[in-house]
Design a protein around this motif. Structure first.
Motif, short mmCIF file in Angstrom:
data_model
loop_
_atom_site.label_atom_id
_atom_site.label_comp_id
_atom_site.label_asym_id
_atom_site.label_seq_id
_atom_site.Cartn_x
_atom_site.Cartn_y
_atom_site.Cartn_z
N LEU A 44 -124.54 68.72 54.01
CA LEU A 44 -123.58 69.11 55.05
C LEU A 44 -123.31 67.89 55.91
CD1 LEU A 44 -125.40 72.43 56.05
CD2 LEU A 44 -123.37 72.26 54.60
N ASP A 45 -122.09 67.41 55.89
CA ASP A 45 -121.75 66.19 56.64
C ASP A 45 -120.61 66.53 57.62
OD1 ASP A 45 -121.36 63.66 57.54
OD2 ASP A 45 -120.88 62.75 55.60
N ALA A 46 -120.93 66.46 58.93
CA ALA A 46 -119.97 66.88 59.95
C ALA A 46 -119.40 65.68 60.69
CB ALA A 46 -120.67 67.81 60.94
N LYS A 47 -118.08 65.54 60.63
CA LYS A 47 -117.41 64.50 61.44
C LYS A 47 -115.91 64.77 61.49
CE LYS A 47 -117.16 60.91 57.79
NZ LYS A 47 -118.20 61.19 56.81
N ASP A 48 -115.28 64.28 62.56
CA ASP A 48 -113.81 64.37 62.70
C ASP A 48 -113.28 65.80 62.49
OD1 ASP A 48 -114.03 61.62 62.89
OD2 ASP A 48 -113.61 61.31 60.76
N ALA A 49 -113.88 66.78 63.13
CA ALA A 49 -113.42 68.18 63.08
C ALA A 49 -113.44 68.78 61.67
CB ALA A 49 -112.01 68.31 63.68
N ARG A 50 -114.22 68.15 60.77
CA ARG A 50 -114.33 68.67 59.40
C ARG A 50 -115.80 68.72 58.99
NH1 ARG A 50 -109.94 70.69 56.86
NH2 ARG A 50 -110.05 69.54 54.92
N LEU A 51 -116.13 69.73 58.22
CA LEU A 51 -117.45 69.79 57.62
C LEU A 51 -117.26 69.60 56.12
CD1 LEU A 51 -120.52 70.45 57.57
CD2 LEU A 51 -119.89 72.86 57.28
N LEU A 53 -119.00 69.67 52.40
CA LEU A 53 -120.15 70.25 51.68
C LEU A 53 -120.20 69.65 50.29
CD1 LEU A 53 -118.40 72.82 53.18
CD2 LEU A 53 -120.55 73.95 52.69
N THR A 54 -121.38 69.13 49.89
CA THR A 54 -121.53 68.51 48.57
C THR A 54 -122.73 69.09 47.84
OG1 THR A 54 -120.70 66.43 49.50
CG2 THR A 54 -121.74 66.29 47.35
N THR A 55 -122.54 69.41 46.55
CA THR A 55 -123.66 69.81 45.70
C THR A 55 -123.58 69.02 44.40
OG1 THR A 55 -122.30 71.61 44.81
CG2 THR A 55 -123.88 72.19 46.54
N THR A 56 -124.72 68.88 43.72
CA THR A 56 -124.72 68.16 42.43
C THR A 56 -125.88 68.63 41.56
OG1 THR A 56 -124.70 65.98 41.36
CG2 THR A 56 -126.12 66.21 43.29
N ASP A 57 -125.69 68.52 40.24
CA ASP A 57 -126.82 68.74 39.32
C ASP A 57 -127.06 67.47 38.51
OD1 ASP A 57 -124.76 68.56 37.52
OD2 ASP A 57 -125.06 70.51 36.58
N MET A 58 -126.54 66.35 39.03
CA MET A 58 -126.61 65.01 38.42
C MET A 58 -125.55 64.79 37.32
SD MET A 58 -129.11 63.54 40.13
CE MET A 58 -130.16 62.31 39.38
N ASP A 59 -124.98 65.89 36.78
CA ASP A 59 -123.91 65.76 35.78
C ASP A 59 -122.56 66.10 36.39
OD1 ASP A 59 -125.52 65.01 33.61
OD2 ASP A 59 -126.09 67.10 33.27
N ILE A 60 -122.60 67.02 37.37
CA ILE A 60 -121.38 67.46 38.07
C ILE A 60 -121.63 67.30 39.56
CG2 ILE A 60 -119.78 69.39 38.47
CD1 ILE A 60 -120.91 70.77 36.02
N ALA A 61 -120.60 66.88 40.30
CA ALA A 61 -120.70 66.88 41.77
C ALA A 61 -119.48 67.60 42.31
CB ALA A 61 -120.76 65.45 42.31
N THR A 77 -129.29 68.16 54.78
CA THR A 77 -129.20 68.92 53.52
C THR A 77 -130.02 70.19 53.70
OG1 THR A 77 -131.16 68.25 52.24
CG2 THR A 77 -129.35 66.66 52.35
N ALA A 78 -129.48 71.31 53.22
CA ALA A 78 -130.16 72.61 53.38
C ALA A 78 -130.08 73.38 52.05
CB ALA A 78 -129.47 73.41 54.49
N PRO A 126 -128.76 62.63 45.90
CA PRO A 126 -128.18 61.68 44.95
C PRO A 126 -126.65 61.60 45.04
CG PRO A 126 -128.91 63.67 43.80
CD PRO A 126 -129.26 63.86 45.25
N VAL A 127 -126.13 60.40 44.99
CA VAL A 127 -124.68 60.20 45.00
C VAL A 127 -124.26 59.89 43.58
CG1 VAL A 127 -122.79 58.78 45.86
CG2 VAL A 127 -124.72 59.34 47.36
N MET A 128 -123.30 60.64 43.09
CA MET A 128 -122.85 60.41 41.72
C MET A 128 -121.76 59.33 41.73
SD MET A 128 -121.86 63.34 39.01
CE MET A 128 -120.41 63.05 38.07
N SER A 129 -122.03 58.22 41.05
CA SER A 129 -121.03 57.15 41.06
C SER A 129 -119.95 57.49 40.03
CB SER A 129 -121.67 55.81 40.73
OG SER A 129 -122.09 55.83 39.38
N GLU A 130 -118.70 57.28 40.42
CA GLU A 130 -117.60 57.62 39.52
C GLU A 130 -117.26 56.46 38.60
OE1 GLU A 130 -114.23 58.62 41.87
OE2 GLU A 130 -115.11 60.48 42.61
N GLY A 131 -117.50 55.23 39.10
CA GLY A 131 -117.00 54.07 38.38
C GLY A 131 -115.48 54.06 38.47
#
Length: 380
Positions: A44-51, A53-61, A77-78, A126-131
């Motif tokens: 959960l990342d809150a900034k600039d009047a927006r929240l 939400l990110t989830t991942t299973d390492m294959d999909i984000a 993260t919760a 984990p951050v999934m890099s797109e390349g």
């Protein structure tokens, strides 16, 4: 707030309906059982009047943004599924307050309800890099839905042939025009759906979009009305729409040359009223055994008799009027597969092109050339 020395890391207020919709979208990526604890969490990342939400299973984000009143910008993260369940059970119209502190706790308040949730460090998420995603094109939401919905039923679930566990998306040469094609097959049936090639998709590599990604994407774009941007390389694909971004690894494998299994010399043509035919198949197949699910089609001039027999249940048959003028033919199919295909046909009439009892049969919507289905017969 608690002890004097504990610093707040994030505080926001958000309307339940907005949060619920976004959580419903992102929680689908989270696996129910996770060996790695952080993968059960939503960032959960809150900034600039927006929240965000990110989830991942390492294959999909999956990332989705939603409006919120940000009192103190920050990120935590919760537990995703727990949070989704809580928000689902809160009353409609509730204002939800999140208050997170650096001791790893987050308090969620709504009306008289209060929940204390454990959080995990943001830096462990984990951050999934797109390349680089060199191929980019836009596609109408309806067109993408059509490509997915009409082909996904034919994807394989057999893990050994992992390269069939998805939809093969590629640029192809159709009837005198370039097309974007979605193909899925499990070896018993095949679906090939196409549309005019969008600008920017020329020269794109053929990619296999995994089954789980297809399922999540189908849910996400269900209500989208505007265009969807697709960006891809030969290893990743990203779908951007309406405040959401789904990024996925692609299946690393080679999709078989499906054109070899699409017969072009089937000369016996059968036309059926799709609804009558589906209902008759459904009724007759009640008798067939759970294992084989076989129904027999006996074709003769202007008539079709559907039948099924089973050693335990007895037998059933039903005759329907059809358009058929070729020589008599008996052919068997898996009734479930027949119904899966006829459900995809939107027009009133389905057209079957047959060769003989042992060869693949081609099924089309008489009114719509963009979809083609192939079905392998069964011995009956």
């Amino acid at each position: 707030m608690g002890g004097a020395n504990i610093h707040r890391v994030m505080k926001l207020i958000i309307e339940r309906a907005n949060l619920l919709k976004s959580l419903a979208h992102v929680q689908g990526v989270v696996e129910r059982r996770n060996a790695i604890a952080i993968l059960s969490n939503v960032l959960l990342d809150a900034k600039d009047a927006r929240l965000s939400l990110t989830t991942t299973d390492m294959d999909i984000a999956m990332v989705e943004e939603v409006d919120a009143e940000i009192v103190q910008p920050g990120a935590v993260t919760a537990p995703a599924l727990t949070l989704y369940d809580i928000v689902r059970k809160l009353p409609e119209g509730a204002q939800i307050e999140f208050d997170a502190t650096e001791d790893g706790r987050m308090v969620l308040r709504a009306g008289r309800s209060q929940f204390h949730l454990s959080t995990l460090p943001v830096e462990d998420f984990p951050v999934m890099s797109e390349g680089d995603l060199p191929y980019r094109f836009r596609i109408a939401a309806d067109d993408l839905r059509s490509l997915i919905d009409r082909s996904r039923f034919a994807m394989s679930t057999e893990e050994t042939r992992y390269y069939l566990n998805g939809i093969y998306l590629h640029a192809a040469e159709g009837e005198g025009q370039h097309t974007l094609r979605a193909v899925a097959t499990d070896g018993h049936r095949l679906a090939r759906i196409e549309m005019p090639l969008p600008q920017g998709a020329e020269g794109m590599p053929g990619v296999i979009v995994p089954r789980k990604t297809v399922a999540e994407l189908a849910k996400l774009i269900d209500e989208v009305t505007e265009e969807i941007e697709i960006a891809l390389s030969d290893s990743k694909i990203r779908f951007t729409f309406d405040g959401g971004v789904l990024t996925s690894k692609l299946i690393d494998g080679t999709f078989p040359d499906y054109t070899r299994v699409i017969p072009d010399a089937n000369d016996k043509v059968l036309e059926v009223d799709c609804r009558d035919f589906s209902q008759a198949v459904d009724r007759v197949s009640t008798i067939s055994t759970e294992k084989s699910r076989a129904v027999k089609l006996a074709l003769d001039d202007g008539s079709l008799v559907l039948s099924a027999t089973s050693p335990d249940n007895g037998s059933a048959s039903e005759e329907i009027g059809v358009s058929y003028g070729a020589e008599a033919l008996e052919i068997g199919f898996n009734s479930r597969y027949l119904l899966d295909i006829t459900q995809q046909i939107e027009g009133e009439t389905a057209q079957f092109s047959l060769a003989d009892a042992a060869s693949p049969t081609v099924v089309r919507d008489s009114r719509d050339a963009s979809a083609l289905y192939v079905l392998m017969p069964m011995r009956v």
